[in-house]
Design a protein around this motif. Sequence first.
Motif, PDB file in Angstrom:
ATOM      1  N   TRP A 121      -7.324   6.780  -4.916  1.00 49.40           N
ATOM      2  CA  TRP A 121      -6.912   7.230  -6.249  1.00 49.40           C
ATOM      3  C   TRP A 121      -6.275   6.073  -7.022  1.00 49.40           C
ATOM      4  CZ3 TRP A 121      -4.028  10.450  -2.294  1.00 49.40           C
ATOM      5  CH2 TRP A 121      -4.886  11.362  -1.690  1.00 49.40           C
ATOM      6  N   GLN A 130       4.311   4.251  -8.519  1.00 48.65           N
ATOM      7  CA  GLN A 130       5.212   5.346  -8.199  1.00 48.65           C
ATOM      8  C   GLN A 130       6.475   5.193  -9.017  1.00 48.65           C
ATOM      9  OE1 GLN A 130       6.322   5.242  -4.048  1.00 48.65           O
ATOM     10  NE2 GLN A 130       6.711   7.426  -3.983  1.00 48.65           N
ATOM     11  N   THR A 176      -5.946   3.596   4.051  1.00 46.99           N
ATOM     12  CA  THR A 176      -5.764   4.844   4.797  1.00 46.99           C
ATOM     13  C   THR A 176      -4.842   5.795   4.051  1.00 46.99           C
ATOM     14  OG1 THR A 176      -5.835   3.399   6.730  1.00 46.99           O
ATOM     15  CG2 THR A 176      -5.313   5.714   7.116  1.00 46.99           C
ATOM     16  N   PHE A 177      -5.359   6.983   3.750  1.00 46.14           N
ATOM     17  CA  PHE A 177      -4.527   7.955   3.034  1.00 46.14           C
ATOM     18  C   PHE A 177      -4.863   9.383   3.442  1.00 46.14           C
ATOM     19  CE2 PHE A 177      -8.150   6.602   0.580  1.00 46.14           C
ATOM     20  CZ  PHE A 177      -8.678   7.729  -0.039  1.00 46.14           C
ATOM     21  N   GLU A 183       9.769   9.925  -7.029  1.00 42.07           N
ATOM     22  CA  GLU A 183       8.888  10.605  -6.069  1.00 42.07           C
ATOM     23  C   GLU A 183       7.478  10.803  -6.618  1.00 42.07           C
ATOM     24  OE1 GLU A 183      10.583  14.210  -4.546  1.00 42.07           O
ATOM     25  OE2 GLU A 183      12.536  13.281  -4.238  1.00 42.07           O
ATOM     26  N   CYS A 209       0.780  -1.238   0.000  1.00 46.99           N
ATOM     27  CA  CYS A 209       0.000   0.000   0.000  1.00 46.99           C
ATOM     28  C   CYS A 209       0.820   1.302   0.000  1.00 46.99           C
ATOM     29  CB  CYS A 209      -0.929  -0.002   1.207  1.00 46.99           C
ATOM     30  SG  CYS A 209      -2.075   1.379   1.218  1.00 46.99           S
ATOM     31  N   LEU A 210       0.543   2.147  -0.978  1.00 43.82           N
ATOM     32  CA  LEU A 210       1.265   3.417  -1.121  1.00 43.82           C
ATOM     33  C   LEU A 210       0.489   4.597  -0.523  1.00 43.82           C
ATOM     34  CD1 LEU A 210       2.634   3.008  -4.777  1.00 43.82           C
ATOM     35  CD2 LEU A 210       4.008   3.104  -2.697  1.00 43.82           C
ATOM     36  N   ALA A 211      -0.579   4.307   0.206  1.00 45.42           N
ATOM     37  CA  ALA A 211      -1.399   5.362   0.824  1.00 45.42           C
ATOM     38  C   ALA A 211      -1.993   6.311  -0.217  1.00 45.42           C
ATOM     39  CB  ALA A 211      -0.620   6.135   1.876  1.00 45.42           C
ATOM     40  N   PHE A 213      -0.309  -9.119   2.524  1.00 40.79           N
ATOM     41  CA  PHE A 213       0.242  -7.842   3.010  1.00 40.79           C
ATOM     42  C   PHE A 213       0.888  -8.023   4.390  1.00 40.79           C
ATOM     43  CE2 PHE A 213      -0.399  -4.148   5.766  1.00 40.79           C
ATOM     44  CZ  PHE A 213       0.269  -3.150   5.075  1.00 40.79           C
ATOM     45  N   HIS A 228      -1.574  11.538   4.373  1.00 39.69           N
ATOM     46  CA  HIS A 228      -0.941  11.861   3.094  1.00 39.69           C
ATOM     47  C   HIS A 228      -1.601  13.128   2.520  1.00 39.69           C
ATOM     48  CE1 HIS A 228      -0.059  10.198  -1.287  1.00 39.69           C
ATOM     49  NE2 HIS A 228       0.316  11.448  -1.139  1.00 39.69           N
ATOM     50  N   SER A 232     -12.272   4.468  -0.097  1.00 34.70           N
ATOM     51  CA  SER A 232     -11.838   3.888  -1.369  1.00 34.70           C
ATOM     52  C   SER A 232     -12.769   2.739  -1.725  1.00 34.70           C
ATOM     53  CB  SER A 232     -10.396   3.382  -1.251  1.00 34.70           C
ATOM     54  OG  SER A 232     -10.310   2.379  -0.264  1.00 34.70           O
ATOM     55  N   MET A 269       8.218  10.969  -0.454  1.00 39.00           N
ATOM     56  CA  MET A 269       9.342  11.902  -0.482  1.00 39.00           C
ATOM     57  C   MET A 269       8.891  13.298  -0.951  1.00 39.00           C
ATOM     58  SD  MET A 269      12.431  11.692   0.566  1.00 39.00           S
ATOM     59  CE  MET A 269      13.077  10.035   0.579  1.00 39.00           C
ATOM     60  N   TYR A 270       7.926  13.347  -1.840  1.00 41.38           N
ATOM     61  CA  TYR A 270       7.473  14.661  -2.308  1.00 41.38           C
ATOM     62  C   TYR A 270       6.765  15.427  -1.189  1.00 41.38           C
ATOM     63  CZ  TYR A 270       2.429  13.662  -2.934  1.00 41.38           C
ATOM     64  OH  TYR A 270       1.095  13.402  -2.737  1.00 41.38           O
ATOM     65  N   TYR A 324       3.793  10.052  -8.042  1.00 37.87           N
ATOM     66  CA  TYR A 324       2.691   9.090  -8.007  1.00 37.87           C
ATOM     67  C   TYR A 324       1.908   9.172  -9.319  1.00 37.87           C
ATOM     68  CZ  TYR A 324       2.683   7.693  -3.039  1.00 37.87           C
ATOM     69  OH  TYR A 324       2.976   7.141  -1.814  1.00 37.87           O
ATOM     70  N   ARG A 338       6.588   8.312   6.043  1.00 37.47           N
ATOM     71  CA  ARG A 338       6.976   7.134   5.256  1.00 37.47           C
ATOM     72  C   ARG A 338       7.785   7.582   4.032  1.00 37.47           C
ATOM     73  NH1 ARG A 338       1.985   3.975   2.609  1.00 37.47           N
ATOM     74  NH2 ARG A 338       3.773   2.907   1.712  1.00 37.47           N
ATOM     75  N   CYS A 342      -5.092   5.020  -1.725  1.00 37.27           N
ATOM     76  CA  CYS A 342      -6.141   4.028  -2.012  1.00 37.27           C
ATOM     77  C   CYS A 342      -7.346   4.592  -2.754  1.00 37.27           C
ATOM     78  CB  CYS A 342      -6.601   3.388  -0.709  1.00 37.27           C
ATOM     79  SG  CYS A 342      -5.235   2.950   0.368  1.00 37.27           S
ATOM     80  N   GLU A 358       1.914   6.569   7.662  1.00 37.30           N
ATOM     81  CA  GLU A 358       0.629   6.021   7.222  1.00 37.30           C
ATOM     82  C   GLU A 358       0.796   4.929   6.155  1.00 37.30           C
ATOM     83  OE1 GLU A 358      -3.376   8.313   6.477  1.00 37.30           O
ATOM     84  OE2 GLU A 358      -1.939   8.752   4.899  1.00 37.30           O
ATOM     85  N   SER A 359       0.525   3.695   6.543  1.00 40.53           N
ATOM     86  CA  SER A 359       0.716   2.567   5.621  1.00 40.53           C
ATOM     87  C   SER A 359      -0.396   1.536   5.708  1.00 40.53           C
ATOM     88  CB  SER A 359       2.041   1.857   5.928  1.00 40.53           C
ATOM     89  OG  SER A 359       3.096   2.766   6.056  1.00 40.53           O
TER      90      SER A 359
END
Lengths: 167, 450
Positions: A137, A142, B91-92, A145, A131-133, B351, B95, B246, B130-131, A147, B126, A135, B86-87
């Motif tokens: 979208w 990735q 859950t986002f 940097e 999971c890239l957080a 997972f 972010h 989602s 990085m952005y 997405y 996390r 969800c 947040e992983s």
Amino acid sequence: MPELTENIVFSKERLEKVEEIIARYPEGKQKSALLPILHLAQEQFSWLSSQTMDYVAGLLSIQPVEVYEVATFYTMFHLQPVGKHVIEYCRTGPCCVMGGEEVYAHLREKLNIETGQTTEDGLITLKEVECLAACGWGPCFQIREKYFMHLDNQKVDEIIEDLRKTN
Amino acid sequence: MANNIKILTKDIGTDGLESISVYKKLGGYLGVEKALKKMSPDEVVEEVKKAGVRGRGGAGFPMGMKWGFLAKPEGVPRYLVCNADESEPGTFKDHYLMMKNPHLLIEGMIISSFALGANKSFIYVRGELMYVIHILEKAIEEAKQAGYLGKNILGTGFDLELIVQPGGGAYICGEETALLESLEGKRGNPRNKPPFPAVKGLYQCPTVVNNVESIANTPWIIQNGGEAYSGIGIGRSTGTKLISASGHVKNPGVYELELGLPVEEFIYSDEYLGGIRDGHHLKAVVAGGSSVPILPAELILKTAEGEPRLMTYESLSEGGFVSGTMLGSGGFIAMDETTCIVRNTWNFTRFYRHESCGQCSPCREGTGWMEKVLYRIEHGNGNERDIDLLVDVAKRIEGNTICPLGDAAAWPVGSAIRHFRDEFEWHIKHPAQATAKGSIYSKSLMDVVA
């Protein structure tokens, strides 16, 4: 891909950055700088060879094994050579519920490689991640940097074409 | 239920909100001005206690109480660490909040650090984001220039250095002690508790670890008072909650809602999720991130007693694990009738198998075992004993590990079988049709489960 053999040394700018990062932490706690510096190393050398990890250990005055055990624990660090671009696609539930499995199958087919492999021209490596957080979208992947979200086969095609064009 | 209260998201959508000038125009940093100039640290803690805000990362532990546990030995530094790792699948919200409104978190960090007497605080983000780390670093620099960070902030004598620390990609680092290990430059292996971080945390010093959303509430609480905050919501579920939605809904995304909103309204109202995609109907929901028990549609909308289910900690857990679930992190995954529950359970278990740190045998071995069993059921190779075997393995993991990842891995399996046992049985009885959609996996995974 051949193992890196050239001398592993950070650029002047990165060495300054390393100093700045180490200074953030209390005296004697410079090991806290390990993750940020591993990210810097991967940015410059594209993957973490044992030489690179030894070099990082030297910068932080810690044992090489302390770097190995950390680098092998976290999924973001590439321990094998990778292509110019690494596509890290989310394989977790919410993205798959939204059709991720089919989109990623198309992605593999398009590149004619499996997860963990690199295209023959060395341009793209595929990596499965959790999971890239992002969800809501999804499906998503990735590249460095950036997405890429709400993916479908057409979007995947466009992104791959762009990568090939800008190579 | 009218939902006009926006504490965290009211300014999102304003052009240039990530810059300090726009943020300040909208009343930003007034919370810092008030806390540092007009209040004592203890008074700030008291307001947070009055607010009744519960940890928004998933556990729901009262934030003020957590602050109250912080040990204060003479001459020993204290630390505040913001958990932005947040992983949890589904859950986002953090972010989204950090990306859209970085100064809100920074303001919250300054207020919270002042309250706790921390002069060096960390935001552990996390590494994949990085952005977002760059957005936060830029905002921190602006805050420094404006005199809100650094030495002698606003002439009050309070010093604070704020550091953004990138993670390296590990779900387990969202567990507070694993996060601290990671922040110390080690593998993210959770620590045995006690001692709790409030006594021995980062560098063995007293430490508070709070989630992004929890900390982002503090500017509003200081500006408006803890009582005003506790007046929002219902009972012990005070304030608003960010829900990241989602799955098969018309309007996925991040929503701020007053706790107490009926679940049915949240799912079907146009103001929120807008219902399930056309031509389909709701089958199941995971309401609080992948680790909470999955519920079938009828039990997410109403309790077993027929009471309408509300978006609160208490209402969602009504019925315990027999017929209830948890608000958790607010990762709300809605699934329509096209979803294969077996496949989804296998996916989530994969997972947890992947993310288990490997310290505890029940989790390390149990998650791998469950994944293999689920894989074979999903792929037409299950046998009659497998369902009970899964229940048994899940029970043996639950409660027998250093950290809650073991529980997180066990609950989706136990609840999926509890509510959708017929689907598991169908897969076993109809092996040829089990994978109706056709199985698509990478060779790497096939190797793992071969």
